[in-house]
Motif scaffolding. Sequence first.
Motif, PDB file in Angstrom:
ATOM      1  N   ASN A   1       0.820  -1.210   0.000  1.00 10.30           N
ATOM      2  CA  ASN A   1       0.000   0.000   0.000  1.00 10.30           C
ATOM      3  C   ASN A   1       0.858   1.267   0.000  1.00 10.30           C
ATOM      4  O   ASN A   1       0.807   2.084   0.934  1.00 10.30           O
ATOM      5  N   LEU A   2       1.668   1.394  -1.016  1.00 13.50           N
ATOM      6  CA  LEU A   2       2.415   2.624  -1.273  1.00 13.50           C
ATOM      7  C   LEU A   2       2.952   2.566  -2.695  1.00 13.50           C
ATOM      8  O   LEU A   2       3.511   1.552  -3.113  1.00 13.50           O
ATOM      9  N   SER A   3       2.737   3.643  -3.439  1.00 14.57           N
ATOM     10  CA  SER A   3       3.348   3.788  -4.758  1.00 14.57           C
ATOM     11  C   SER A   3       4.178   5.054  -4.756  1.00 14.57           C
ATOM     12  O   SER A   3       3.800   6.060  -4.144  1.00 14.57           O
ATOM     13  N   VAL A   4       5.313   5.013  -5.446  1.00 12.23           N
ATOM     14  CA  VAL A   4       6.232   6.150  -5.493  1.00 12.23           C
ATOM     15  C   VAL A   4       6.637   6.399  -6.940  1.00 12.23           C
ATOM     16  O   VAL A   4       7.003   5.469  -7.658  1.00 12.23           O
ATOM     17  N   LEU A   5       6.552   7.662  -7.357  1.00 10.47           N
ATOM     18  CA  LEU A   5       6.983   8.057  -8.700  1.00 10.47           C
ATOM     19  C   LEU A   5       7.915   9.254  -8.581  1.00 10.47           C
ATOM     20  O   LEU A   5       7.469  10.370  -8.329  1.00 10.47           O
ATOM     21  N   PRO A   6       9.235   9.052  -8.746  1.00 10.97           N
ATOM     22  CA  PRO A   6      10.160  10.187  -8.686  1.00 10.97           C
ATOM     23  C   PRO A   6      10.201  10.922 -10.028  1.00 10.97           C
ATOM     24  O   PRO A   6      10.278  10.300 -11.087  1.00 10.97           O
ATOM     25  N   LEU A   7      10.125  12.248  -9.973  1.00 11.70           N
ATOM     26  CA  LEU A   7      10.251  13.095 -11.160  1.00 11.70           C
ATOM     27  C   LEU A   7      11.473  13.982 -10.964  1.00 11.70           C
ATOM     28  O   LEU A   7      11.375  15.086 -10.418  1.00 11.70           O
ATOM     29  N   ARG A   8      12.619  13.497 -11.402  1.00 13.74           N
ATOM     30  CA  ARG A   8      13.866  14.188 -11.105  1.00 13.74           C
ATOM     31  C   ARG A   8      13.957  15.538 -11.795  1.00 13.74           C
ATOM     32  O   ARG A   8      14.533  16.485 -11.256  1.00 13.74           O
ATOM     33  N   ASP A   9      13.377  15.652 -12.996  1.00  8.57           N
ATOM     34  CA  ASP A   9      13.466  16.927 -13.711  1.00  8.57           C
ATOM     35  C   ASP A   9      12.699  18.024 -12.988  1.00  8.57           C
ATOM     36  O   ASP A   9      13.026  19.209 -13.112  1.00  8.57           O
ATOM     37  N   LYS A  10      11.682  17.652 -12.206  1.00  9.18           N
ATOM     38  CA  LYS A  10      10.900  18.627 -11.444  1.00  9.18           C
ATOM     39  C   LYS A  10      11.312  18.687  -9.979  1.00  9.18           C
ATOM     40  O   LYS A  10      10.745  19.462  -9.199  1.00  9.18           O
ATOM     41  N   GLN A  11      12.287  17.849  -9.591  1.00 10.54           N
ATOM     42  CA  GLN A  11      12.713  17.789  -8.186  1.00 10.54           C
ATOM     43  C   GLN A  11      11.544  17.475  -7.254  1.00 10.54           C
ATOM     44  O   GLN A  11      11.433  18.020  -6.156  1.00 10.54           O
ATOM     45  N   LEU A  12      10.645  16.593  -7.732  1.00 11.85           N
ATOM     46  CA  LEU A  12       9.472  16.194  -6.963  1.00 11.85           C
ATOM     47  C   LEU A  12       9.368  14.682  -6.917  1.00 11.85           C
ATOM     48  O   LEU A  12       9.865  13.980  -7.795  1.00 11.85           O
ATOM     49  N   THR A  13       8.695  14.195  -5.875  1.00 18.36           N
ATOM     50  CA  THR A  13       8.351  12.777  -5.785  1.00 18.36           C
ATOM     51  C   THR A  13       6.871  12.665  -5.477  1.00 18.36           C
ATOM     52  O   THR A  13       6.367  13.327  -4.560  1.00 18.36           O
ATOM     53  N   TYR A  14       6.163  11.848  -6.271  1.00 22.81           N
ATOM     54  CA  TYR A  14       4.745  11.587  -6.027  1.00 22.81           C
ATOM     55  C   TYR A  14       4.599  10.336  -5.171  1.00 22.81           C
ATOM     56  O   TYR A  14       5.263   9.319  -5.419  1.00 22.81           O
ATOM     57  N   PHE A  15       3.729  10.405  -4.177  1.00 22.22           N
ATOM     58  CA  PHE A  15       3.409   9.274  -3.316  1.00 22.22           C
ATOM     59  C   PHE A  15       1.904   9.015  -3.390  1.00 22.22           C
ATOM     60  O   PHE A  15       1.113   9.950  -3.513  1.00 22.22           O
ATOM     61  N   ALA A  16       1.513   7.749  -3.285  1.00 23.41           N
ATOM     62  CA  ALA A  16       0.093   7.398  -3.277  1.00 23.41           C
ATOM     63  C   ALA A  16      -0.136   6.239  -2.324  1.00 23.41           C
ATOM     64  O   ALA A  16       0.643   5.279  -2.292  1.00 23.41           O
ATOM     65  N   ALA A  17      -1.227   6.329  -1.528  1.00 24.19           N
ATOM     66  CA  ALA A  17      -1.610   5.254  -0.618  1.00 24.19           C
ATOM     67  C   ALA A  17      -3.131   5.199  -0.564  1.00 24.19           C
ATOM     68  O   ALA A  17      -3.814   6.215  -0.721  1.00 24.19           O
ATOM     69  N   VAL A  18      -3.653   4.000  -0.319  1.00 21.22           N
ATOM     70  CA  VAL A  18      -5.097   3.770  -0.338  1.00 21.22           C
ATOM     71  C   VAL A  18      -5.653   3.775   1.076  1.00 21.22           C
ATOM     72  O   VAL A  18      -5.070   3.183   1.998  1.00 21.22           O
ATOM     73  N   HIS A  19      -6.809   4.445   1.228  1.00 22.48           N
ATOM     74  CA  HIS A  19      -7.582   4.372   2.470  1.00 22.48           C
ATOM     75  C   HIS A  19      -9.033   4.125   2.080  1.00 22.48           C
ATOM     76  O   HIS A  19      -9.704   5.018   1.556  1.00 22.48           O
ATOM     77  N   GLY A  20      -9.523   2.913   2.320  1.00 24.55           N
ATOM     78  CA  GLY A  20     -10.885   2.569   1.927  1.00 24.55           C
ATOM     79  C   GLY A  20     -11.068   2.707   0.431  1.00 24.55           C
ATOM     80  O   GLY A  20     -10.325   2.114  -0.353  1.00 24.55           O
ATOM     81  N   SER A  21     -12.013   3.537   0.014  1.00 24.28           N
ATOM     82  CA  SER A  21     -12.263   3.752  -1.410  1.00 24.28           C
ATOM     83  C   SER A  21     -11.592   5.018  -1.927  1.00 24.28           C
ATOM     84  O   SER A  21     -11.892   5.477  -3.030  1.00 24.28           O
ATOM     85  N   THR A  22     -10.673   5.555  -1.136  1.00 30.55           N
ATOM     86  CA  THR A  22      -9.993   6.800  -1.500  1.00 30.55           C
ATOM     87  C   THR A  22      -8.503   6.551  -1.687  1.00 30.55           C
ATOM     88  O   THR A  22      -7.894   5.773  -0.957  1.00 30.55           O
ATOM     89  N   VAL A  23      -7.923   7.217  -2.682  1.00 33.17           N
ATOM     90  CA  VAL A  23      -6.473   7.206  -2.870  1.00 33.17           C
ATOM     91  C   VAL A  23      -5.940   8.578  -2.497  1.00 33.17           C
ATOM     92  O   VAL A  23      -6.388   9.601  -3.035  1.00 33.17           O
ATOM     93  N   SER A  24      -5.008   8.614  -1.552  1.00 31.01           N
ATOM     94  CA  SER A  24      -4.362   9.868  -1.159  1.00 31.01           C
ATOM     95  C   SER A  24      -3.092  10.042  -1.975  1.00 31.01           C
ATOM     96  O   SER A  24      -2.219   9.168  -1.977  1.00 31.01           O
ATOM     97  N   LEU A  25      -2.999  11.171  -2.675  1.00 27.85           N
ATOM     98  CA  LEU A  25      -1.812  11.519  -3.448  1.00 27.85           C
ATOM     99  C   LEU A  25      -1.101  12.687  -2.773  1.00 27.85           C
ATOM    100  O   LEU A  25      -1.747  13.622  -2.298  1.00 27.85           O
ATOM    101  N   ALA A  26       0.223  12.616  -2.749  1.00 24.57           N
ATOM    102  CA  ALA A  26       1.017  13.723  -2.207  1.00 24.57           C
ATOM    103  C   ALA A  26       2.255  13.883  -3.080  1.00 24.57           C
ATOM    104  O   ALA A  26       2.918  12.907  -3.414  1.00 24.57           O
TER     105      ALA A  26
END
Length: 322
Positions: free
Chosen positions: A27-52
């Motif tokens: 229950n964790l997905s990670v997508l690094p975007l080095r050109d933007k100096q950002l990392t996307y994270f995603a985790a599931v809670h019930g029927s909702t996906v939280s993205l950060a």
Amino acid sequence: MAAGDTGMYRKERSVPLKSSSSALYNNLSVLPLRDKQLTYFAAVHGSTVSLASASADGLSVSQRQLQAKEGGLAVSTSILTQMYESDGSVMVYWHALDVSDPPPAQAVFARGIAAACERFICVGTSSGLVLVFDIPSKGTNITLSEVLEEHRDSITDIASEVGENPDGAVDLVTADDSGALCAWRSEEEFSLLTKISAFGWSCSSVKLWNGVIAAGYGNGQIRLYEALSGALRATVNAHARWIYALDLAPLTGKLLSGAEDSYVQVWKLSRRADPGDIEIEHCHSECVTDTQLCGARFCDPEGNSFAATGYDLSEIVRYSQV
């Protein structure tokens, strides 16, 4: 435990989540975007996906929540597979699972997802089927091209190895609740190359690297198999309780494991001159106190940093190499 050649890791600033993480495998997905100096994270809670999305120092964080919806009506995520743009801004495709005649008292869900052959996305289901979606190089005309029917139990995880694979090599592996593994070759159609029998424990997480299958089980073991032959090459009593997540850093062969025992472990896989000689070395251990870990992922292809989620924990804990 002593550190190996990967060095030690230290705790970094955590990334807050609007919701806690459900007790689901991987229950964790990670997508690094080095050109933007950002990392996307995603985790599931019930029927909702939280993205950060978070900056490298964790000081800048942007939040988004995705709820399964179609036509303005909420649809249970247990019967729906949805595909979004990486930032969650646009849903590009959805597919409803066939639930016309489910077995009595059995939940219907999709679990396990992986890209294969730079063209397909494979999604596992509770009935043991693996749905293969053909993704066009341009546009959103996604189609269900094939259904793999080898498993008899619910799919738990799917892993792939994308890149230059020798002809006839395994590039996809699927795992199920019984602990059985299937190794596949993806071309115009998928072909089953070998099947690894269950041994009494569910396989919760599986990874594929350099022709090696790494599988995590309910008894806390990590098992390493030769992908093409299915031969068992190593067994490690990695955790005191159920393993919930594995991840592999493709450029270095580092292996990450997270479990109910609150520990995240970092390992190093390597091959020797003998094709059948696969080694695993323990490199680092972290305890997330009083937390049932349910997700663990490296944040870069070298394995220099990693993140973890825990049941009922409203943050993503992060560590980076010293």
